[in-house]
Design a protein around this motif. Structure first.
Motif, PDB file in Angstrom:
ATOM      1  N   ASN A   6       6.645 -45.281 -29.585  1.00  0.00           N
ATOM      2  CA  ASN A   6       6.862 -44.405 -30.752  1.00  0.00           C
ATOM      3  C   ASN A   6       8.099 -44.842 -31.550  1.00  0.00           C
ATOM      4  O   ASN A   6       8.916 -44.015 -31.959  1.00  0.00           O
ATOM      5  CB  ASN A   6       6.983 -42.937 -30.319  1.00  0.00           C
ATOM      6  CG  ASN A   6       5.635 -42.361 -29.915  1.00  0.00           C
ATOM      7  OD1 ASN A   6       4.604 -42.978 -30.133  1.00  0.00           O
ATOM      8  ND2 ASN A   6       5.647 -41.173 -29.328  1.00  0.00           N
ATOM      9  N   GLY A   7       8.230 -46.123 -31.717  1.00  0.00           N
ATOM     10  CA  GLY A   7       9.295 -46.660 -32.548  1.00  0.00           C
ATOM     11  C   GLY A   7      10.620 -46.866 -31.828  1.00  0.00           C
ATOM     12  O   GLY A   7      11.576 -47.359 -32.427  1.00  0.00           O
ATOM     13  N   GLU A  58       1.897 -46.316 -29.305  1.00  0.00           N
ATOM     14  CA  GLU A  58       2.016 -45.033 -29.983  1.00  0.00           C
ATOM     15  C   GLU A  58       1.451 -43.983 -29.040  1.00  0.00           C
ATOM     16  O   GLU A  58       0.327 -44.119 -28.540  1.00  0.00           O
ATOM     17  CB  GLU A  58       1.212 -45.026 -31.294  1.00  0.00           C
ATOM     18  CG  GLU A  58       1.797 -45.909 -32.385  1.00  0.00           C
ATOM     19  CD  GLU A  58       3.094 -45.355 -32.989  1.00  0.00           C
ATOM     20  OE1 GLU A  58       3.236 -44.112 -33.067  1.00  0.00           O
ATOM     21  OE2 GLU A  58       3.962 -46.161 -33.367  1.00  0.00           O
ATOM     22  N   VAL A  59       2.236 -42.922 -28.777  1.00  0.00           N
ATOM     23  CA  VAL A  59       1.803 -41.846 -27.891  1.00  0.00           C
ATOM     24  C   VAL A  59       1.722 -40.577 -28.724  1.00  0.00           C
ATOM     25  O   VAL A  59       2.733 -40.121 -29.270  1.00  0.00           O
ATOM     26  CB  VAL A  59       2.795 -41.652 -26.720  1.00  0.00           C
ATOM     27  CG1 VAL A  59       2.273 -40.604 -25.751  1.00  0.00           C
ATOM     28  CG2 VAL A  59       3.035 -42.976 -26.002  1.00  0.00           C
TER      29      VAL A  59
END
Lengths: 66, 265
Positions: A6-7, A58-59
């Motif tokens: 997530n970044g 990505e979660v």
């Protein structure tokens, strides 16, 4: 190796599976979904999915909206 | 007596989406509620059986616990693809929602820009075709355009959800005739019409049903009302009243007055 969750740049042990990294990151088993490099990885495959250095995860979960 | 039975009949007639029975013709959204307690009271007062949720990054905040709330209330979750601008983004978001929530239902939103939040019709139809092929039950948020609605139905969408006016504006139904044309276009298909977006108050929800819509989807009108619980109840009653009125058959409009008392002759 490092993975992007997530970044956020996150350290992971070499040879760690997707399941290992998600567990270390505190991701719950229910109500979430994971995309690896833009493709959904079904929960049943997390433990058998290897990670490579620099992979983008990505979660996602459901929130109020719509 | 017969009238009362007929009246209850039309209210008991269930909403069918993709062959599944939905227990209420008022579909709610969860966006905009101040907190989960307010949301819970509004959802209960609305009588809804199906309620939208959005998909966001796990650590992005925005209220974990909405799924647990829906589960506890026995309300089915309808994940949306809010925020997506392209078919590719919407398809990925829908697949993530299916994985996270274990549902093949998706409220498909592909909007063109932040200012209008109007659907991008080209990306929308592309995404709808891909998701239908992938086994989803697709409920597209669409423009109030009968041609596009027909194309979405042709593509295999389980419902069409035209806007009354842009999301969150509360401007009501700006083009009632287009909504009626969409209803007419869907009359011979098992594709319900759900008025989605723009509702500001109860009379507009009733109007949607009077125009022949099968259901109403709204969030802001309830969640940002001064008293969300009371507005949710008003919307529930309005949807029922509008459906009853549609079934009852309104009188034709006349230009001149027509006495309802006997004329003196």
């Amino acid at each position: 190796m490092t993975v992007l969750i997530n970044g956020v740049v996150t350290e992971a042990e070499a040879g760690a599976s997707l399941a290992d990294v998600l567990a270390a990151h505190g991701v719950p088993e229910r109500g979430v979904a994971v995309a690896m490099s833009g493709e959904v990885v079904p929960r049943a495959s997390w433990a058998s999915t290897p990670l490579r250095d620099g992979v983008v995860l990505e979660v996602l979960t459901a929130v109020q909206g719509g | 007596m017969g009238g009362a039975i007929a009246a209850t009949g039309i209210l008991d007639d269930p909403l069918l989406i993709g062959g599944r029975e939905i227990g209420s013709r008022l579909i709610m959204g969860t966006g905009g509620a101040a907190n989960l307690a307010v949301l819970e009271r509004a959802l209960v007062a609305s009588g809804t059986a199906l309620t939208t949720v959005a998909m966001r990054r796990l650590d992005a905040g925005g209220g974990p616990g909405v799924l647990a709330l829906l589960e506890r209330l026995g309300i089915e979750a309808l994940p949306n693809t809010a925020g997506c601008r392209t078919a590719a983004e919407a398809v990925l978001t829908a697949r993530l929602a299916r994985e996270a929530l274990g549902t093949d239902l998706v409220k498909l939103e592909v909007v063109a820009d932040d200012r209008t939040l109007l659907p991008d019709p080209i990306e929308l139809l592309d995404a709808a075709e891909q998701l239908v092929d992938d086994g989803f039950t697709v409920l597209p948020y669409t423009n109030d355009d009968p041609v596009l609605a027909s194309k979405l139905a042709d593509a295999g969408c389980a419902a069409v959800m035209p806007l009354g006016s842009p999301i969150g504006t509360g401007l009501g139904i700006r083009n009632p005739h287009n909504i009626e044309m969409i209803v007419a276009a869907m009359a011979d298909r098992p594709v319900p019409v759900v008025l989605d977006a723009g509702i500001g108050t109860a009379s507009e929800a009733a109007q949607a049903m009077e125009l022949g819509c099968d259901a109403v989807l709204l969030a802001t009108a309830v969640t940002r009302a001064t008293d969300p619980e009371a507005m949710a109840r008003a919307m529930r009653l309005a949807v029922e009243a509008g459906r009853l009125a549609r079934g009852a058959g309104r009188i034709p409009r006349r230009f001149w007055a027509q006495a309802s008392s006997p004329t003196a002759e």
